[in-house]
Design a protein around this motif. Structure first.
Motif, PDB file in Angstrom:
ATOM      1  N   GLU A 147       0.829  -1.208   0.000  1.00 32.23           N
ATOM      2  CA  GLU A 147       0.000   0.000   0.000  1.00 32.23           C
ATOM      3  C   GLU A 147       0.865   1.260   0.000  1.00 32.23           C
ATOM      4  OE1 GLU A 147      -2.625  -0.146   3.326  1.00 32.23           O
ATOM      5  OE2 GLU A 147      -3.569  -2.019   2.694  1.00 32.23           O
ATOM      6  N   ALA A 148       1.912   1.253   0.822  1.00 30.35           N
ATOM      7  CA  ALA A 148       2.790   2.426   0.912  1.00 30.35           C
ATOM      8  C   ALA A 148       3.530   2.655  -0.398  1.00 30.35           C
ATOM      9  CB  ALA A 148       3.788   2.231   2.052  1.00 30.35           C
ATOM     10  N   PHE A 149       3.977   1.587  -1.052  1.00 30.46           N
ATOM     11  CA  PHE A 149       4.709   1.739  -2.301  1.00 30.46           C
ATOM     12  C   PHE A 149       3.784   2.181  -3.440  1.00 30.46           C
ATOM     13  CE2 PHE A 149       7.955  -1.555  -0.629  1.00 30.46           C
ATOM     14  CZ  PHE A 149       8.647  -0.544   0.021  1.00 30.46           C
ATOM     15  N   ARG A 150       2.544   1.692  -3.441  1.00 28.06           N
ATOM     16  CA  ARG A 150       1.599   2.145  -4.472  1.00 28.06           C
ATOM     17  C   ARG A 150       1.307   3.639  -4.308  1.00 28.06           C
ATOM     18  NH1 ARG A 150      -3.155   0.034  -3.750  1.00 28.06           N
ATOM     19  NH2 ARG A 150      -2.741  -1.595  -2.222  1.00 28.06           N
ATOM     20  N   ALA A 151       1.138   4.062  -3.056  1.00 26.87           N
ATOM     21  CA  ALA A 151       0.894   5.486  -2.798  1.00 26.87           C
ATOM     22  C   ALA A 151       2.096   6.324  -3.218  1.00 26.87           C
ATOM     23  CB  ALA A 151       0.586   5.701  -1.323  1.00 26.87           C
ATOM     24  N   ALA A 152       3.308   5.795  -2.975  1.00 23.24           N
ATOM     25  CA  ALA A 152       4.530   6.521  -3.363  1.00 23.24           C
ATOM     26  C   ALA A 152       4.638   6.638  -4.877  1.00 23.24           C
ATOM     27  CB  ALA A 152       5.757   5.811  -2.790  1.00 23.24           C
ATOM     28  N   MET A 153       4.163   5.631  -5.599  1.00 23.32           N
ATOM     29  CA  MET A 153       4.162   5.701  -7.067  1.00 23.32           C
ATOM     30  C   MET A 153       3.220   6.797  -7.548  1.00 23.32           C
ATOM     31  SD  MET A 153       4.174   1.632  -8.051  1.00 23.32           S
ATOM     32  CE  MET A 153       5.516   0.554  -7.490  1.00 23.32           C
ATOM     33  N   VAL A 154       2.068   6.911  -6.910  1.00 21.83           N
ATOM     34  CA  VAL A 154       1.101   7.951  -7.279  1.00 21.83           C
ATOM     35  C   VAL A 154       1.697   9.333  -7.041  1.00 21.83           C
ATOM     36  CG1 VAL A 154      -1.143   8.974  -6.699  1.00 21.83           C
ATOM     37  CG2 VAL A 154      -0.910   6.482  -6.880  1.00 21.83           C
ATOM     38  N   ARG A 155       2.441   9.475  -5.936  1.00 22.03           N
ATOM     39  CA  ARG A 155       3.046  10.777  -5.614  1.00 22.03           C
ATOM     40  C   ARG A 155       4.302  11.067  -6.440  1.00 22.03           C
ATOM     41  NH1 ARG A 155       2.075   8.824  -0.349  1.00 22.03           N
ATOM     42  NH2 ARG A 155       4.299   8.333  -0.139  1.00 22.03           N
ATOM     43  N   GLY A 156       4.784  10.073  -7.182  1.00 20.90           N
ATOM     44  CA  GLY A 156       5.982  10.261  -7.988  1.00 20.90           C
ATOM     45  C   GLY A 156       7.277  10.005  -7.240  1.00 20.90           C
ATOM     46  N   GLU A 157       7.189   9.435  -6.016  1.00 17.51           N
ATOM     47  CA  GLU A 157       8.406   9.129  -5.251  1.00 17.51           C
ATOM     48  C   GLU A 157       9.061   7.851  -5.744  1.00 17.51           C
ATOM     49  OE1 GLU A 157       8.240  10.486  -0.782  1.00 17.51           O
ATOM     50  OE2 GLU A 157       6.362   9.455  -1.255  1.00 17.51           O
ATOM     51  N   LEU A 158       8.290   6.979  -6.370  1.00 25.07           N
ATOM     52  CA  LEU A 158       8.807   5.745  -6.945  1.00 25.07           C
ATOM     53  C   LEU A 158       8.343   5.638  -8.389  1.00 25.07           C
ATOM     54  CD1 LEU A 158       8.130   3.038  -4.166  1.00 25.07           C
ATOM     55  CD2 LEU A 158      10.348   3.996  -4.818  1.00 25.07           C
ATOM     56  N   ALA A 159       9.157   4.991  -9.211  1.00 27.24           N
ATOM     57  CA  ALA A 159       8.746   4.729 -10.587  1.00 27.24           C
ATOM     58  C   ALA A 159       7.608   3.708 -10.591  1.00 27.24           C
ATOM     59  CB  ALA A 159       9.930   4.200 -11.393  1.00 27.24           C
ATOM     60  N   GLU A 160       6.767   3.768 -11.597  1.00 26.64           N
ATOM     61  CA  GLU A 160       5.676   2.799 -11.712  1.00 26.64           C
ATOM     62  C   GLU A 160       6.247   1.389 -11.825  1.00 26.64           C
ATOM     63  OE1 GLU A 160       2.379   3.046 -11.605  1.00 26.64           O
ATOM     64  OE2 GLU A 160       2.499   5.185 -11.146  1.00 26.64           O
ATOM     65  N   GLY A 161       5.627   0.457 -11.131  1.00 25.79           N
ATOM     66  CA  GLY A 161       6.090  -0.924 -11.166  1.00 25.79           C
ATOM     67  C   GLY A 161       5.221  -1.811 -10.304  1.00 25.79           C
ATOM     68  N   ASP A 162       5.697  -3.002 -10.037  1.00 29.67           N
ATOM     69  CA  ASP A 162       4.968  -3.983  -9.233  1.00 29.67           C
ATOM     70  C   ASP A 162       5.223  -3.687  -7.759  1.00 29.67           C
ATOM     71  OD1 ASP A 162       4.042  -6.245  -7.847  1.00 29.67           O
ATOM     72  OD2 ASP A 162       4.548  -7.598  -9.501  1.00 29.67           O
ATOM     73  N   SER A 163       4.251  -3.090  -7.097  1.00 33.13           N
ATOM     74  CA  SER A 163       4.444  -2.667  -5.707  1.00 33.13           C
ATOM     75  C   SER A 163       4.577  -3.853  -4.753  1.00 33.13           C
ATOM     76  CB  SER A 163       3.288  -1.767  -5.258  1.00 33.13           C
ATOM     77  OG  SER A 163       2.039  -2.382  -5.497  1.00 33.13           O
ATOM     78  N   MET A 164       3.903  -4.963  -5.044  1.00 32.13           N
ATOM     79  CA  MET A 164       4.032  -6.132  -4.173  1.00 32.13           C
ATOM     80  C   MET A 164       5.411  -6.767  -4.319  1.00 32.13           C
ATOM     81  SD  MET A 164       2.821  -7.967  -1.785  1.00 32.13           S
ATOM     82  CE  MET A 164       1.049  -7.723  -1.634  1.00 32.13           C
ATOM     83  N   LEU A 165       5.955  -6.755  -5.536  1.00 32.63           N
ATOM     84  CA  LEU A 165       7.328  -7.235  -5.730  1.00 32.63           C
ATOM     85  C   LEU A 165       8.298  -6.383  -4.920  1.00 32.63           C
ATOM     86  CD1 LEU A 165       9.441  -9.019  -7.121  1.00 32.63           C
ATOM     87  CD2 LEU A 165       9.389  -7.431  -9.055  1.00 32.63           C
ATOM     88  N   LEU A 166       8.092  -5.076  -4.927  1.00 29.10           N
ATOM     89  CA  LEU A 166       8.939  -4.184  -4.134  1.00 29.10           C
ATOM     90  C   LEU A 166       8.800  -4.484  -2.644  1.00 29.10           C
ATOM     91  CD1 LEU A 166       8.512  -0.692  -5.860  1.00 29.10           C
ATOM     92  CD2 LEU A 166      10.454  -2.271  -6.012  1.00 29.10           C
ATOM     93  N   ALA A 167       7.587  -4.806  -2.206  1.00 34.16           N
ATOM     94  CA  ALA A 167       7.362  -5.129  -0.790  1.00 34.16           C
ATOM     95  C   ALA A 167       8.174  -6.350  -0.385  1.00 34.16           C
ATOM     96  CB  ALA A 167       5.871  -5.368  -0.538  1.00 34.16           C
TER      97      ALA A 167
END
Length: 207
Positions: A147-167
């Motif tokens: 959830e935190a990584f998906r939100a960070a992608m929306v804010r532009g803090e992370l590049a778009e990608g598989d947030s669960m893989l990042l978790a």
């Protein structure tokens, strides 16, 4: 069905609360969680847990039929607590890097064994329902990171990608905290937290 179903019949007479007011079941579970995470599954006995918790072995058996049931319940409730703490840190103020460092520092400051190794030790003793309960609870922890990584992608803090893989990748990086040394180095939890988050966010390539 919960991992605590199918218990042996209990003898009458509920144990009293501890003198500090903490319910005995909670004391037993907290003690068991610490011992299992410090030592692994095999070395820990119900007698050891009772002694460290300051209760009788009979009191442990009042709440839990056997070691496998206590282990499954302790690990599941531990994951629930960790998920709540993780979510609180990730929902706090500060940029993503600051929050991840804070989270890593909390994780690396605690003494713990390798979780997958512990599960391999415990698996022959656990029922399928207990195993499923543990894995579902573990998935909930990864869900908080997701959830935190998906939100960070929306804010532009992370590049778009598989947030669960990042978790899962971030959790795997934190497992390096199990090592006492990294080559000739013995970094502190604070040093290692910053280095691992930097590696996670920026990689090893020169920018």
């Amino acid at each position: 069905m919960s991992p605590t179903e199918g218990k042996l019949k209990r003898s009458p007479g509920r144990p009293k609360q501890e003198t500090d007011g903490t319910p005995m079941r909670e004391t037993i579970l907290n003690t068991a969680s610490r011992l299992f995470m410090e030592l692994g599954y095999e070395p820990v006995s119900l007698k050891m847990i009772a002694g460290r918790a300051g209760v009788t072995k009979a009191s442990v058996y009042y709440y839990f039929s056997n070691k496998a049931e206590l282990f499954a319940t302790a690990v599941i409730e531990m994951f629930v607590r960790i998920r709540m703490r993780t979510k609180a840190i990730l929902d706090a103020d500060g940029d993503l890097k600051e929050r991840l460092i804070r989270l890593a520092r909390v994780k690396l400051s605690a003494s713990h064994t390798d979780f997958e190794s512990m599960m391999r030790e415990a698996e022959p003793s656990l029922s399928e329902i207990q195993l499923q309960g543990i894995r579902q609870a573990e998935h909930g922890l990864h869900g908080a990171l997701d959830e935190a990584f998906r939100a960070a992608m929306v804010r532009g803090e992370l590049a778009e990608g598989d947030s669960m893989l990042l978790a899962h990748a971030f959790s795997a990086l934190l497992m390096l905290g199990n090592r006492e040394r990294l080559g000739d180095r013995k970094p502190t939890a604070e040093e290692l937290s910053s280095e691992l988050v930097e590696l996670f966010l920026n990689g090893a390539a020169r920018h």
